[in-house]
Design a protein around this motif. Structure first.
Motif, PDB file in Angstrom:
ATOM      1  N   VAL A 154     -12.314  29.353 -33.122  1.00 52.58           N
ATOM      2  CA  VAL A 154     -13.596  28.609 -32.150  1.00 52.58           C
ATOM      3  C   VAL A 154     -14.090  27.428 -33.597  1.00 52.58           C
ATOM      4  CG1 VAL A 154     -16.020  27.812 -32.196  1.00 52.58           C
ATOM      5  CG2 VAL A 154     -14.497  29.926 -30.951  1.00 52.58           C
ATOM      6  N   ARG A 155     -12.499  26.689 -33.865  1.00 46.60           N
ATOM      7  CA  ARG A 155     -12.440  25.978 -35.001  1.00 46.60           C
ATOM      8  C   ARG A 155     -12.837  24.705 -35.889  1.00 46.60           C
ATOM      9  NH1 ARG A 155      -6.006  25.302 -36.847  1.00 46.60           N
ATOM     10  NH2 ARG A 155      -7.171  27.987 -36.658  1.00 46.60           N
ATOM     11  N   GLU A 156     -13.880  24.414 -35.027  1.00 44.45           N
ATOM     12  CA  GLU A 156     -14.548  22.920 -34.794  1.00 44.45           C
ATOM     13  C   GLU A 156     -15.713  23.188 -36.041  1.00 44.45           C
ATOM     14  OE1 GLU A 156     -14.430  22.697 -30.165  1.00 44.45           O
ATOM     15  OE2 GLU A 156     -14.848  24.594 -32.495  1.00 44.45           O
ATOM     16  N   VAL A 157     -16.023  24.193 -37.003  1.00 42.39           N
ATOM     17  CA  VAL A 157     -16.430  24.348 -37.704  1.00 42.39           C
ATOM     18  C   VAL A 157     -15.600  23.453 -38.775  1.00 42.39           C
ATOM     19  CG1 VAL A 157     -16.158  26.448 -38.481  1.00 42.39           C
ATOM     20  CG2 VAL A 157     -18.453  25.551 -39.491  1.00 42.39           C
ATOM     21  N   LYS A 158     -14.543  24.122 -38.716  1.00 39.69           N
ATOM     22  CA  LYS A 158     -14.020  23.413 -39.445  1.00 39.69           C
ATOM     23  C   LYS A 158     -13.395  22.670 -40.139  1.00 39.69           C
ATOM     24  CE  LYS A 158     -11.743  27.446 -41.768  1.00 39.69           C
ATOM     25  NZ  LYS A 158     -12.418  28.147 -43.042  1.00 39.69           N
ATOM     26  N   VAL A 159     -13.875  21.587 -38.839  1.00 44.76           N
ATOM     27  CA  VAL A 159     -13.774  19.504 -39.518  1.00 44.76           C
ATOM     28  C   VAL A 159     -15.161  19.274 -38.759  1.00 44.76           C
ATOM     29  CG1 VAL A 159     -11.085  19.753 -38.225  1.00 44.76           C
ATOM     30  CG2 VAL A 159     -13.288  20.283 -36.896  1.00 44.76           C
ATOM     31  N   ALA A 160     -15.970  19.661 -39.409  1.00 46.92           N
ATOM     32  CA  ALA A 160     -17.477  19.774 -39.408  1.00 46.92           C
ATOM     33  C   ALA A 160     -17.931  18.820 -37.966  1.00 46.92           C
ATOM     34  CB  ALA A 160     -17.467  18.506 -40.231  1.00 46.92           C
ATOM     35  N   ILE A 161     -17.779  19.833 -37.541  1.00 48.90           N
ATOM     36  CA  ILE A 161     -18.332  19.368 -35.401  1.00 48.90           C
ATOM     37  C   ILE A 161     -18.947  20.532 -34.938  1.00 48.90           C
ATOM     38  CG2 ILE A 161     -17.657  19.227 -33.417  1.00 48.90           C
ATOM     39  CD1 ILE A 161     -15.530  17.434 -34.462  1.00 48.90           C
ATOM     40  N   VAL A 162     -20.458  20.723 -34.601  1.00 50.01           N
ATOM     41  CA  VAL A 162     -20.407  21.979 -33.965  1.00 50.01           C
ATOM     42  C   VAL A 162     -20.407  21.351 -32.406  1.00 50.01           C
ATOM     43  CG1 VAL A 162     -22.675  22.621 -32.890  1.00 50.01           C
ATOM     44  CG2 VAL A 162     -22.845  21.415 -34.976  1.00 50.01           C
ATOM     45  N   ALA A 163     -19.760  22.648 -32.176  1.00 50.28           N
ATOM     46  CA  ALA A 163     -18.825  22.985 -30.958  1.00 50.28           C
ATOM     47  C   ALA A 163     -19.754  22.581 -29.669  1.00 50.28           C
ATOM     48  CB  ALA A 163     -18.230  24.530 -30.256  1.00 50.28           C
ATOM     49  N   ASP A 164     -19.615  21.751 -28.817  1.00 44.87           N
ATOM     50  CA  ASP A 164     -20.022  21.338 -27.936  1.00 44.87           C
ATOM     51  C   ASP A 164     -19.499  21.032 -26.406  1.00 44.87           C
ATOM     52  OD1 ASP A 164     -18.269  18.971 -28.133  1.00 44.87           O
ATOM     53  OD2 ASP A 164     -19.811  17.465 -28.877  1.00 44.87           O
ATOM     54  N   ILE A 165     -17.946  21.805 -26.394  1.00 40.28           N
ATOM     55  CA  ILE A 165     -18.363  22.085 -24.589  1.00 40.28           C
ATOM     56  C   ILE A 165     -18.369  23.159 -24.478  1.00 40.28           C
ATOM     57  CG2 ILE A 165     -15.927  20.805 -23.551  1.00 40.28           C
ATOM     58  CD1 ILE A 165     -17.336  18.830 -25.042  1.00 40.28           C
ATOM     59  N   GLY A 166     -18.296  23.970 -24.669  1.00 42.80           N
ATOM     60  CA  GLY A 166     -19.182  25.479 -23.930  1.00 42.80           C
ATOM     61  C   GLY A 166     -18.802  26.269 -24.585  1.00 42.80           C
ATOM     62  N   SER A 167     -17.981  26.636 -25.561  1.00 41.12           N
ATOM     63  CA  SER A 167     -17.695  27.557 -26.153  1.00 41.12           C
ATOM     64  C   SER A 167     -19.172  28.674 -26.697  1.00 41.12           C
ATOM     65  CB  SER A 167     -17.044  27.759 -27.547  1.00 41.12           C
ATOM     66  OG  SER A 167     -15.395  27.722 -26.842  1.00 41.12           O
ATOM     67  N   LEU A 168     -19.890  28.299 -27.252  1.00 42.79           N
ATOM     68  CA  LEU A 168     -21.369  28.291 -28.290  1.00 42.79           C
ATOM     69  C   LEU A 168     -22.176  28.591 -26.127  1.00 42.79           C
ATOM     70  CD1 LEU A 168     -22.171  25.841 -30.995  1.00 42.79           C
ATOM     71  CD2 LEU A 168     -20.795  27.722 -30.744  1.00 42.79           C
ATOM     72  N   GLN A 169     -22.377  28.529 -25.386  1.00 37.49           N
ATOM     73  CA  GLN A 169     -23.096  28.703 -24.400  1.00 37.49           C
ATOM     74  C   GLN A 169     -22.368  29.981 -24.070  1.00 37.49           C
ATOM     75  OE1 GLN A 169     -22.347  25.574 -25.157  1.00 37.49           O
ATOM     76  NE2 GLN A 169     -24.165  24.692 -26.378  1.00 37.49           N
ATOM     77  N   ARG A 170     -21.201  29.813 -23.491  1.00 32.44           N
ATOM     78  CA  ARG A 170     -20.395  30.814 -22.716  1.00 32.44           C
ATOM     79  C   ARG A 170     -19.945  32.086 -23.326  1.00 32.44           C
ATOM     80  NH1 ARG A 170     -18.658  25.500 -19.891  1.00 32.44           N
ATOM     81  NH2 ARG A 170     -19.677  25.597 -17.996  1.00 32.44           N
ATOM     82  N   VAL A 205     -27.081  20.241 -27.445  1.00 32.20           N
ATOM     83  CA  VAL A 205     -25.609  20.606 -27.823  1.00 32.20           C
ATOM     84  C   VAL A 205     -25.343  18.936 -27.593  1.00 32.20           C
ATOM     85  CG1 VAL A 205     -23.519  21.488 -27.303  1.00 32.20           C
ATOM     86  CG2 VAL A 205     -23.653  21.056 -29.379  1.00 32.20           C
ATOM     87  N   SER A 206     -25.351  18.281 -26.919  1.00 31.73           N
ATOM     88  CA  SER A 206     -24.941  17.067 -26.406  1.00 31.73           C
ATOM     89  C   SER A 206     -25.584  15.780 -27.212  1.00 31.73           C
ATOM     90  CB  SER A 206     -24.980  16.801 -24.990  1.00 31.73           C
ATOM     91  OG  SER A 206     -25.471  16.304 -24.236  1.00 31.73           O
ATOM     92  N   ALA A 207     -26.832  15.986 -27.267  1.00 29.36           N
ATOM     93  CA  ALA A 207     -27.976  15.417 -27.567  1.00 29.36           C
ATOM     94  C   ALA A 207     -27.874  15.724 -29.529  1.00 29.36           C
ATOM     95  CB  ALA A 207     -29.464  15.651 -27.215  1.00 29.36           C
ATOM     96  N   TRP A 208     -27.601  16.881 -29.960  1.00 30.68           N
ATOM     97  CA  TRP A 208     -27.442  16.846 -31.393  1.00 30.68           C
ATOM     98  C   TRP A 208     -26.270  15.960 -31.783  1.00 30.68           C
ATOM     99  CZ3 TRP A 208     -25.661  18.661 -35.342  1.00 30.68           C
ATOM    100  CH2 TRP A 208     -26.250  19.256 -36.669  1.00 30.68           C
ATOM    101  N   ASN A 209     -25.245  16.483 -30.721  1.00 31.92           N
ATOM    102  CA  ASN A 209     -24.184  16.118 -31.752  1.00 31.92           C
ATOM    103  C   ASN A 209     -24.697  14.240 -31.909  1.00 31.92           C
ATOM    104  OD1 ASN A 209     -22.461  18.082 -32.775  1.00 31.92           O
ATOM    105  ND2 ASN A 209     -21.217  18.076 -30.938  1.00 31.92           N
ATOM    106  N   ALA A 210     -25.134  13.801 -30.642  1.00 32.50           N
ATOM    107  CA  ALA A 210     -25.463  12.298 -30.537  1.00 32.50           C
ATOM    108  C   ALA A 210     -26.165  12.248 -32.202  1.00 32.50           C
ATOM    109  CB  ALA A 210     -25.538  11.779 -29.306  1.00 32.50           C
ATOM    110  N   ALA A 211     -26.628  12.691 -32.222  1.00 30.52           N
ATOM    111  CA  ALA A 211     -27.961  12.461 -33.390  1.00 30.52           C
ATOM    112  C   ALA A 211     -27.686  12.799 -34.759  1.00 30.52           C
ATOM    113  CB  ALA A 211     -28.879  13.352 -33.357  1.00 30.52           C
TER     114      ALA A 211
END
Length: 280
Positions: free
Chosen positions: A151-167, A249-255
């Motif tokens: 779950v590597r998104e943190v390494k590229v400064a992104i909060v994972a937002d497509i479902g890993s954190l939710q499922r 998370v979609s609203a968080w990342n958009a902001a």
């Protein structure tokens, strides 16, 4: 007139084949490592909705072509469409368009989760970022001994937002999920099996694919309406929570996604070096 959804003609990112009551969906890329570009996000929901609507399909095997399941998001293909949003002074318009884009990508993976037909993932090689998002939406995950997950998104400064954190919390538990998401570390197939991310590990790609096909055949032999009912009942406890988490998370990342750290991560990726994050 038949209004049932149909699989796109000549899909670019997938190969779809059937044997009896089992469909096999194979990621093709076309980018290296089956990375997920625009064609992937467009075709995925169309394919799974079509297979779900087909009464002759009673189980689905999902796998990757070549040595790897998926390297995750194809940054080179996706970044140009996000240029106005990633600009440091992005206003409401670009942010709203990016919000819609995140939710469209979320809906693509959610089409897998909502499929009434059982889905089994056969994972070999790398399964990174978006690859983990995808397998978190299936019913059963099997792996070959060489599989590696991140779950590597943190390494590229992104909060994972497509479902890993939710499922994943209901699959591996909150503690393991927090460890993986907050470190971005890689785990091998043995660790994935230990924490419950995969059910079983097999010696190689051929063996795991054979096992997935056999398991799919076993599920397909059961009464299809009852199988659909089992999936529906099992999903009712988590469906609303997952949906709320995805919207948040979609609203968080958009902001908050545009940052100096994100720019540094992208530049480091393009220059093939380690990023230097500053918290800005």
């Amino acid at each position: 007139m038949n209004d049932a959804p149909e699989i796109p003609e000549n899909p670019v990112a997938f190969d779809v084949r059937r044997s009896g009551h089992v469909a096999e969906v194979t990621l093709l890329g076309p980018a290296k490592g089956n990375a997920m570009g625009p064609d992937f996000w467009r075709e995925l929901p169309l394919i799974f909705r079509a297979l779900d609507a087909d009464p002759e399909v009673r189980a689905i095997v999902l796998t990757g072509s070549g040595e790897h399941f998926s390297y995750g998001l194809d940054l080179n293909a996706m970044l140009p469409g996000w240029a106005d949003f990633l600009a440091g002074d992005a206003q409401a318009g670009p942010r709203m368009r990016f919000l819609a884009e995140i939710r469209r990508m979320q809906d693509s993976v959610t089409a897998v989760a909502r499929c009434r037909t059982p889905v089994i993932a056969a994972v070999s090689g790398w399964c990174i970022g978006g690859g983990v998002d995808l397998i978190s939406a299936v019913d059963v995950r099997l792996a070959s001994a060489d599989a590696t997950f991140s779950v590597r998104e943190v390494k590229v400064a992104i909060v994972a937002d497509i479902g890993s954190l939710q499922r994943l919390a209901t699959i591996i538990g909150e503690g393991h999920l927090r460890e993986l998401a907050l470190t971005g570390r890689d785990i091998d197939a043995a660790r994935a099996e230990k924490i419950g991310l995969v059910n079983d590990v097999y010696p190689d790609r051929d063996a795991v694919l054979t096992a997935a096909r056999e398991l799919a055949g076993e599920m397909a032999a059961n009464p299809p309406l009852v199988v659909q009912g089992i999936k529906d009942v099992l999903s009712v406890n988590t469906e609303q929570q997952v949906e709320a988490g995805l919207r948040y998370v979609s609203a968080w990342n958009a902001a908050f996604l545009p940052s100096k750290d994100l720019g540094e991560a992208v530049q480091a990726f393009l220059e093939k070096r380690q990023p230097r994050f500053t918290g800005e």
